[in-house]
Design a protein around this motif. Structure first.
Motif, PDB file in Angstrom:
ATOM      1  N   TYR A  53      36.361  34.806  46.954  1.00 40.30           N
ATOM      2  CA  TYR A  53      35.807  33.611  46.347  1.00 40.30           C
ATOM      3  C   TYR A  53      35.641  33.732  44.841  1.00 40.30           C
ATOM      4  CZ  TYR A  53      34.995  32.567  51.208  1.00 40.30           C
ATOM      5  OH  TYR A  53      35.182  32.346  52.540  1.00 40.30           O
ATOM      6  N   ALA A  54      35.998  34.860  44.280  1.00 40.47           N
ATOM      7  CA  ALA A  54      35.862  35.069  42.839  1.00 40.47           C
ATOM      8  C   ALA A  54      37.006  34.390  42.094  1.00 40.47           C
ATOM      9  CB  ALA A  54      35.851  36.562  42.528  1.00 40.47           C
ATOM     10  N   ASP A  55      36.715  33.995  40.869  1.00 41.28           N
ATOM     11  CA  ASP A  55      37.790  33.514  40.008  1.00 41.28           C
ATOM     12  C   ASP A  55      38.737  34.677  39.777  1.00 41.28           C
ATOM     13  OD1 ASP A  55      36.996  30.770  39.326  1.00 41.28           O
ATOM     14  OD2 ASP A  55      35.247  31.736  38.422  1.00 41.28           O
ATOM     15  N   PRO A  56      40.049  34.447  39.789  1.00 43.97           N
ATOM     16  CA  PRO A  56      41.004  35.551  39.623  1.00 43.97           C
ATOM     17  C   PRO A  56      40.754  36.356  38.351  1.00 43.97           C
ATOM     18  CG  PRO A  56      42.156  33.511  40.142  1.00 43.97           C
ATOM     19  CD  PRO A  56      40.712  33.167  39.974  1.00 43.97           C
ATOM     20  N   GLU A  57      40.286  35.673  37.324  1.00 43.68           N
ATOM     21  CA  GLU A  57      40.028  36.344  36.055  1.00 43.68           C
ATOM     22  C   GLU A  57      38.868  37.330  36.146  1.00 43.68           C
ATOM     23  OE1 GLU A  57      40.092  33.012  36.491  1.00 43.68           O
ATOM     24  OE2 GLU A  57      41.894  32.379  35.413  1.00 43.68           O
ATOM     25  N   ARG A  58      37.995  37.133  37.132  1.00 41.60           N
ATOM     26  CA  ARG A  58      36.786  37.945  37.230  1.00 41.60           C
ATOM     27  C   ARG A  58      36.810  38.964  38.367  1.00 41.60           C
ATOM     28  NH1 ARG A  58      32.153  36.417  34.531  1.00 41.60           N
ATOM     29  NH2 ARG A  58      31.408  38.413  35.315  1.00 41.60           N
ATOM     30  N   ILE A  59      37.901  39.057  39.112  1.00 40.19           N
ATOM     31  CA  ILE A  59      37.968  40.036  40.199  1.00 40.19           C
ATOM     32  C   ILE A  59      37.769  41.431  39.628  1.00 40.19           C
ATOM     33  CG2 ILE A  59      39.507  41.097  41.899  1.00 40.19           C
ATOM     34  CD1 ILE A  59      40.590  38.300  42.466  1.00 40.19           C
ATOM     35  N   ASN A  60      36.883  42.177  40.244  1.00 42.57           N
ATOM     36  CA  ASN A  60      36.501  43.533  39.829  1.00 42.57           C
ATOM     37  C   ASN A  60      35.833  43.586  38.458  1.00 42.57           C
ATOM     38  OD1 ASN A  60      37.468  44.777  42.220  1.00 42.57           O
ATOM     39  ND2 ASN A  60      39.536  44.680  41.404  1.00 42.57           N
ATOM     40  N   ILE A  61      35.310  42.457  38.000  1.00 43.59           N
ATOM     41  CA  ILE A  61      34.535  42.422  36.760  1.00 43.59           C
ATOM     42  C   ILE A  61      33.212  41.704  37.052  1.00 43.59           C
ATOM     43  CG2 ILE A  61      34.450  41.753  34.320  1.00 43.59           C
ATOM     44  CD1 ILE A  61      37.476  41.633  34.296  1.00 43.59           C
ATOM     45  N   PRO A  62      32.303  42.364  37.758  1.00 42.54           N
ATOM     46  CA  PRO A  62      31.034  41.696  38.064  1.00 42.54           C
ATOM     47  C   PRO A  62      30.147  41.525  36.831  1.00 42.54           C
ATOM     48  CG  PRO A  62      31.004  43.949  38.856  1.00 42.54           C
ATOM     49  CD  PRO A  62      32.395  43.673  38.375  1.00 42.54           C
ATOM     50  N   ILE A  63      30.315  42.414  35.844  1.00 41.88           N
ATOM     51  CA  ILE A  63      29.552  42.303  34.604  1.00 41.88           C
ATOM     52  C   ILE A  63      30.548  42.227  33.456  1.00 41.88           C
ATOM     53  CG2 ILE A  63      27.909  43.425  33.052  1.00 41.88           C
ATOM     54  CD1 ILE A  63      26.638  44.687  35.547  1.00 41.88           C
ATOM     55  N   LEU A  64      30.463  41.134  32.719  1.00 44.07           N
ATOM     56  CA  LEU A  64      31.357  40.934  31.578  1.00 44.07           C
ATOM     57  C   LEU A  64      30.603  41.354  30.321  1.00 44.07           C
ATOM     58  CD1 LEU A  64      33.945  39.942  30.313  1.00 44.07           C
ATOM     59  CD2 LEU A  64      33.072  37.597  30.487  1.00 44.07           C
ATOM     60  N   ASP A  65      31.041  42.470  29.748  1.00 47.80           N
ATOM     61  CA  ASP A  65      30.404  42.998  28.543  1.00 47.80           C
ATOM     62  C   ASP A  65      31.462  43.691  27.698  1.00 47.80           C
ATOM     63  OD1 ASP A  65      30.876  45.418  29.856  1.00 47.80           O
ATOM     64  OD2 ASP A  65      28.771  45.844  30.239  1.00 47.80           O
ATOM     65  N   GLU A  66      31.025  44.454  26.707  1.00 46.64           N
ATOM     66  CA  GLU A  66      31.973  45.107  25.802  1.00 46.64           C
ATOM     67  C   GLU A  66      32.857  46.124  26.520  1.00 46.64           C
ATOM     68  OE1 GLU A  66      28.474  47.839  25.942  1.00 46.64           O
ATOM     69  OE2 GLU A  66      28.744  45.672  25.935  1.00 46.64           O
ATOM     70  N   LYS A  67      32.435  46.599  27.688  1.00 41.63           N
ATOM     71  CA  LYS A  67      33.234  47.569  28.447  1.00 41.63           C
ATOM     72  C   LYS A  67      34.349  46.903  29.251  1.00 41.63           C
ATOM     73  CE  LYS A  67      29.155  50.420  28.882  1.00 41.63           C
ATOM     74  NZ  LYS A  67      27.990  50.581  29.714  1.00 41.63           N
ATOM     75  N   THR A  68      34.131  45.668  29.657  1.00 43.15           N
ATOM     76  CA  THR A  68      35.107  44.967  30.496  1.00 43.15           C
ATOM     77  C   THR A  68      35.814  43.825  29.759  1.00 43.15           C
ATOM     78  OG1 THR A  68      33.341  43.548  31.353  1.00 43.15           O
ATOM     79  CG2 THR A  68      33.894  45.524  32.641  1.00 43.15           C
ATOM     80  N   ALA A  69      35.419  43.571  28.534  1.00 41.37           N
ATOM     81  CA  ALA A  69      35.965  42.436  27.774  1.00 41.37           C
ATOM     82  C   ALA A  69      37.472  42.542  27.590  1.00 41.37           C
ATOM     83  CB  ALA A  69      35.275  42.318  26.421  1.00 41.37           C
ATOM     84  N   SER A  70      37.979  43.728  27.339  1.00 37.75           N
ATOM     85  CA  SER A  70      39.402  43.888  27.054  1.00 37.75           C
ATOM     86  C   SER A  70      40.265  43.368  28.206  1.00 37.75           C
ATOM     87  CB  SER A  70      39.719  45.358  26.774  1.00 37.75           C
ATOM     88  OG  SER A  70      41.097  45.519  26.514  1.00 37.75           O
ATOM     89  N   ILE A  71      39.968  43.789  29.422  1.00 42.32           N
ATOM     90  CA  ILE A  71      40.770  43.357  30.572  1.00 42.32           C
ATOM     91  C   ILE A  71      40.552  41.875  30.846  1.00 42.32           C
ATOM     92  CG2 ILE A  71      39.081  44.090  32.321  1.00 42.32           C
ATOM     93  CD1 ILE A  71      42.869  44.296  32.752  1.00 42.32           C
ATOM     94  N   PHE A  72      39.318  41.392  30.721  1.00 42.16           N
ATOM     95  CA  PHE A  72      39.023  39.980  30.951  1.00 42.16           C
ATOM     96  C   PHE A  72      39.771  39.100  29.959  1.00 42.16           C
ATOM     97  CE2 PHE A  72      36.382  36.244  29.926  1.00 42.16           C
ATOM     98  CZ  PHE A  72      36.469  35.577  31.144  1.00 42.16           C
ATOM     99  N   LEU A  73      39.718  39.454  28.680  1.00 48.46           N
ATOM    100  CA  LEU A  73      40.385  38.641  27.666  1.00 48.46           C
ATOM    101  C   LEU A  73      41.897  38.653  27.848  1.00 48.46           C
ATOM    102  CD1 LEU A  73      38.155  39.479  24.569  1.00 48.46           C
ATOM    103  CD2 LEU A  73      38.072  37.445  26.039  1.00 48.46           C
ATOM    104  N   GLN A  74      42.447  39.746  28.361  1.00 51.69           N
ATOM    105  CA  GLN A  74      43.882  39.768  28.689  1.00 51.69           C
ATOM    106  C   GLN A  74      44.170  38.778  29.818  1.00 51.69           C
ATOM    107  OE1 GLN A  74      45.012  43.789  29.635  1.00 51.69           O
ATOM    108  NE2 GLN A  74      44.641  44.520  27.562  1.00 51.69           N
ATOM    109  N   ARG A  75      43.301  38.759  30.806  1.00 50.53           N
ATOM    110  CA  ARG A  75      43.500  37.876  31.956  1.00 50.53           C
ATOM    111  C   ARG A  75      43.415  36.400  31.585  1.00 50.53           C
ATOM    112  NH1 ARG A  75      39.880  40.736  36.714  1.00 50.53           N
ATOM    113  NH2 ARG A  75      41.128  42.641  36.890  1.00 50.53           N
ATOM    114  N   ILE A  76      42.625  36.065  30.578  1.00 48.41           N
ATOM    115  CA  ILE A  76      42.466  34.654  30.224  1.00 48.41           C
ATOM    116  C   ILE A  76      43.300  34.259  29.005  1.00 48.41           C
ATOM    117  CG2 ILE A  76      40.181  34.524  31.292  1.00 48.41           C
ATOM    118  CD1 ILE A  76      39.034  34.397  28.388  1.00 48.41           C
TER     119      ILE A  76
END
Length: 122
Positions: A53-76
């Motif tokens: 049920y997660a947005d594809p951009e957020r799979i395996n990124i429960p906390i969006l912060d400076e540690k996970t921003a790189s992969i998230f920003l690539q996804r979006i």
């Protein structure tokens, strides 16, 4: 310039980010910007363990912060817009007679990953 872009009020948001000293703008659905899905789920007694049920951009990124921003920003990246495109969207609405005519054209969220700061109009 992406001239076929439209914004649906209440669904889409313009988000500014600062990450590793670089500014970027995105036009996305607002739900993907919940920075801490764990706290959100706890507050509403939800189970987030099922990524179905997660947005594809957020799979395996429960906390969006400076540690996970790189992969998230690539996804979006597909939602990234230039400042020229944002200016075009505002000019397309001209002339306007009141603030409400263009309010959806202004950034709703600013995430400064470098300083761990969030500003939001919500």
């Amino acid at each position: 310039m992406k001239q076929n872009i439209s914004i649906t009020y209440g669904v889409d948001v313009i988000v500014g980010t600062l990450f590793q000293g670089e500014w970027k703008w995105y036009l996305t659905e607002k739900e993907i910007w919940m920075l801490d899905d764990i706290k959100y789920a706890e507050a509403f007694d939800q189970d987030i363990s099922d990524d179905e049920y997660a947005d594809p951009e957020r799979i395996n990124i429960p906390i969006l912060d400076e540690k996970t921003a790189s992969i998230f920003l690539q996804r979006i990246e597909k939602y990234r817009v230039s400042s020229d495109t944002l200016q075009y969207l505002v000019r397309k609405k001209c002339p306007f007679s009141k603030w409400d005519d263009i309010s959806e054209m202004f950034p709703s969220i600013f995430v400064n990953f470098d300083k761990r700061e969030l500003s939001s109009v919500f």
